[in-house]
Structures are given as C-alpha cells and as structure tokens.
Design an enzyme around this catalytic site. Sequence first.
Site, PDB file in Angstrom:
ATOM      1  N   ALA A  22     -44.449  19.023 -16.165  1.00  0.00           N
ATOM      2  CA  ALA A  22     -44.851  19.820 -17.338  1.00  0.00           C
ATOM      3  C   ALA A  22     -43.789  19.761 -18.437  1.00  0.00           C
ATOM      4  CB  ALA A  22     -45.107  21.265 -16.916  1.00  0.00           C
ATOM      5  N   THR A 125     -37.677  29.220  -7.071  1.00  0.00           N
ATOM      6  CA  THR A 125     -37.024  29.491  -5.786  1.00  0.00           C
ATOM      7  C   THR A 125     -38.023  30.203  -4.893  1.00  0.00           C
ATOM      8  OG1 THR A 125     -35.409  30.906  -4.671  1.00  0.00           O
ATOM      9  CG2 THR A 125     -35.976  31.548  -6.902  1.00  0.00           C
ATOM     10  N   ILE A 126     -38.058  29.822  -3.623  1.00  0.00           N
ATOM     11  CA  ILE A 126     -38.972  30.532  -2.723  1.00  0.00           C
ATOM     12  C   ILE A 126     -38.529  31.975  -2.528  1.00  0.00           C
ATOM     13  CG2 ILE A 126     -39.711  28.438  -1.497  1.00  0.00           C
ATOM     14  CD1 ILE A 126     -37.979  29.602   0.900  1.00  0.00           C
ATOM     15  N   ASP A 127     -37.239  32.267  -2.840  1.00  0.00           N
ATOM     16  CA  ASP A 127     -36.709  33.616  -2.584  1.00  0.00           C
ATOM     17  C   ASP A 127     -37.328  34.671  -3.509  1.00  0.00           C
ATOM     18  OD1 ASP A 127     -35.093  32.163  -0.901  1.00  0.00           O
ATOM     19  OD2 ASP A 127     -33.327  32.273  -2.172  1.00  0.00           O
ATOM     20  N   ARG A 171     -33.396  34.405   1.739  1.00  0.00           N
ATOM     21  CA  ARG A 171     -32.004  34.844   1.518  1.00  0.00           C
ATOM     22  C   ARG A 171     -31.937  36.378   1.519  1.00  0.00           C
ATOM     23  NH1 ARG A 171     -28.117  31.274  -2.331  1.00  0.00           N
ATOM     24  NH2 ARG A 171     -29.768  29.984  -3.113  1.00  0.00           N
ATOM     25  N   GLU A 187     -47.274  44.430  12.531  1.00  0.00           N
ATOM     26  CA  GLU A 187     -47.061  45.809  12.991  1.00  0.00           C
ATOM     27  C   GLU A 187     -45.800  46.397  12.371  1.00  0.00           C
ATOM     28  OE1 GLU A 187     -48.811  43.750  14.967  1.00  0.00           O
ATOM     29  OE2 GLU A 187     -50.409  45.225  14.810  1.00  0.00           O
ATOM     30  N   LYS A 213     -53.090  47.775  21.700  1.00  0.00           N
ATOM     31  CA  LYS A 213     -53.165  46.476  21.025  1.00  0.00           C
ATOM     32  C   LYS A 213     -52.908  45.354  22.030  1.00  0.00           C
ATOM     33  CE  LYS A 213     -52.308  47.793  16.317  1.00  0.00           C
ATOM     34  NZ  LYS A 213     -52.062  47.242  14.997  1.00  0.00           N
TER      35      LYS A 213
END
Length: 323
Positions: A22, A125-127, A171, A187, A213
């Site tokens: 992009a 960032t995945i964080d 992180r 849970e 459960k």
Amino acid sequence: MKKIAVLTSGGDAPGMNAAVRAVARGALAKGWQVMGVRNGYAGLLADHFDPLQARNVGGIIQSGGTVLGSARCPEFAEPAGRKKALQNLGAHGVDALVVIGGNGSQSGSASLAREGFTVVGVPSTIDNDLYGNDVSIGCDTAINITLEAIDRLRTTASSHQRAFAVETMGRNCGYIAIMAGIAGGAEVIALPEHEITPAQVAERLRAAYQRGKTHALAVIAEGAKCGVHELMEYYGAHRKSIGFDLRVTRLGHVVRGGIPSAADRVLATRLGAAAVDTLAVGKRGVLAGIIKGDVVVTPLEEITGRTRPADASLLELARVMAI
Ligand code: ADP
C-alpha cells in the site's frame, strides 16, 4: 516529495506485506519514487536499499511475514547508528521514511523525527500495544490463530475431561489473550493487566469441574504474572482437588505466522495509503493509526514511552459467560 523509503521493523506481523504494498503503490500513484529497505533499521545502517516498482509488490498481499525482512538493531538506538542511517538516506536522495512496526520501532522513528528527518509510522505488531491506535496490523490474524488452537484443544479436552492452559503471545499486552479467550469461551483468562494468582486460576478450573463441565480452558497471556510455569507448579501440588487433568500448550511463534486475515489486509492497505497521504499533505513525525474506525495521526512524541493496555474490564464478561 520525490522519493520515499519504506521498511518493516521489530517483530514480524501478518499484514506487513499488505502495508508495504500500500505504501509503495500509494506513493507510485502520486508519481513518487519508492525504495524498500531490507531488514528494518539494520538495512538503513548497512545501506541495503532497493527500488520498488508496482510489480515488485505484486502477489504479496496474501503472505505473512515481511518480504522486506525485519530485524532487531540495537545500534540504531544509539546516536552514532542513527547518524549512519541518516547519511545513507541522504545518499539515496530519500525525502521521507515510512516505518512499519511496533512499539520499539516507533520509538526509533520518533528518534529519527527528533533528529529532523521526515518520518511517518504505521502500527504493525501482533501485541497491539501502541498508544494512538486501537488495532494494529497483525493482531486480528494472531487472535484467529490462537482461537483456532483453542477450538482444536477444546475437542480433545472434552473427550478426555481435561483442562488446557493455552499460552499465547503479546509481550506485556493481554489483547490477544482476552479477545481469543472470549471468542473461545475460556473459563479463565490471565492477563498482564490484571492480577490473578495460580490458586485463583486453579479455583476457577475446580469450580468448572464441579459444575459438571467436561473440559475447561485457561488462556494465559505470555506477559501475565501467573504464567504457565507457576500454574503447573500449583497444579502439581493440588492435583487431586482440582478434578481435571491439566495440560499446557504454548503457542509461541505459531501465533505470528500464516496468512493475514481479511481484516489485517484491509487495515494494512488503509494505513499504508494513509501514511503516504499524510506525507503528501506535509505532516511528519506522526503515527498513522486507527481510532474508533477512522484514520487518525498522532505525534510520535506522544506515543513513545506509552503503551495501550488491553481492556481488563472484559474479564468480567468472560467470567459470566463461563458459568
Ligand atoms: P517492535 O517494533 O516489534 O516493538 P523492538 O522493540 O524490538 O520491536 O524494536 C525494533 C527496533 O527498533 C530495535 O531493534 C531498534 O533498532 C529500534 N528501537 C527500539 N527502541 C528504540 C529507541 N528507544 N530508540 C531508537 N530506536 C529504537
């Protein structure tokens, strides 16, 4: 503006390639030249620049990781390292730099901006821990990968009357854990943003067992104080009273790989193009992020040293849904 450079830095995130595409195509469409810098700030120092044309960024929107490469570069955090980077940018006649990366990378871009260079940051960032941005590129895919693992573990957990503790990445931010935890019907969820002890996690698992459960899931953020080691230690000492057998799965870097989701590709495309538009109107030293669904630019100076914590108030929702 005549020539810009683009780099990807820090931890790789799915959607970085869509952002590179992009930026490149947005700039080429304006008649600018574009250089791709290899391996993040390390490539700025090593003078590793390649021209990017529209065809060079073709066929990458669907691939994870980053075709430009990424690296961690401690030298860049030192003034001497940045001096070298600025020399190389100058030698290539680059007027502006787009930095696609996370918190550390945007601290780096803030340093360059402070030293007078024109920089725009793109949060990737995945964080999802960047201030000035609600959702960063890569975190949607990481949540979905975590969720798929949770769903798969749930079937085996149920067959064996087991509890699973799933550790996911992020992180010091619990965003992936809280989102995947709610979506996966966990849970109990342990986040860095909220204090919970191994005894409390175990108590929730025990209570789930007593409520009949057939399985229970604990989602543990990697930065949580109550980590999987602490949990297993506690479990070892109180095994009998908990009811469920407990197994741990650490997802690690699996969470970061793979095909970027549609949401990440669209986000990366919007933000990459927005970074170029920001440069076109003469703004500099900012992060182009998303706030409440709109592109918003925030000065890099406001972002550095701050983080965006996960919304720990959602834990109550998760708790109610686990009855
Ligand atoms: P992320 O961008 O994913 O958070 P890091 O924290 O590893 O990844 O940062 C990536 C790179 O950004 C570092 O290797 C370094 O080159 C640069 N960087 C990080 N912090 C600073 C800083 N305070 N000043 C200048 N550069 C920095």
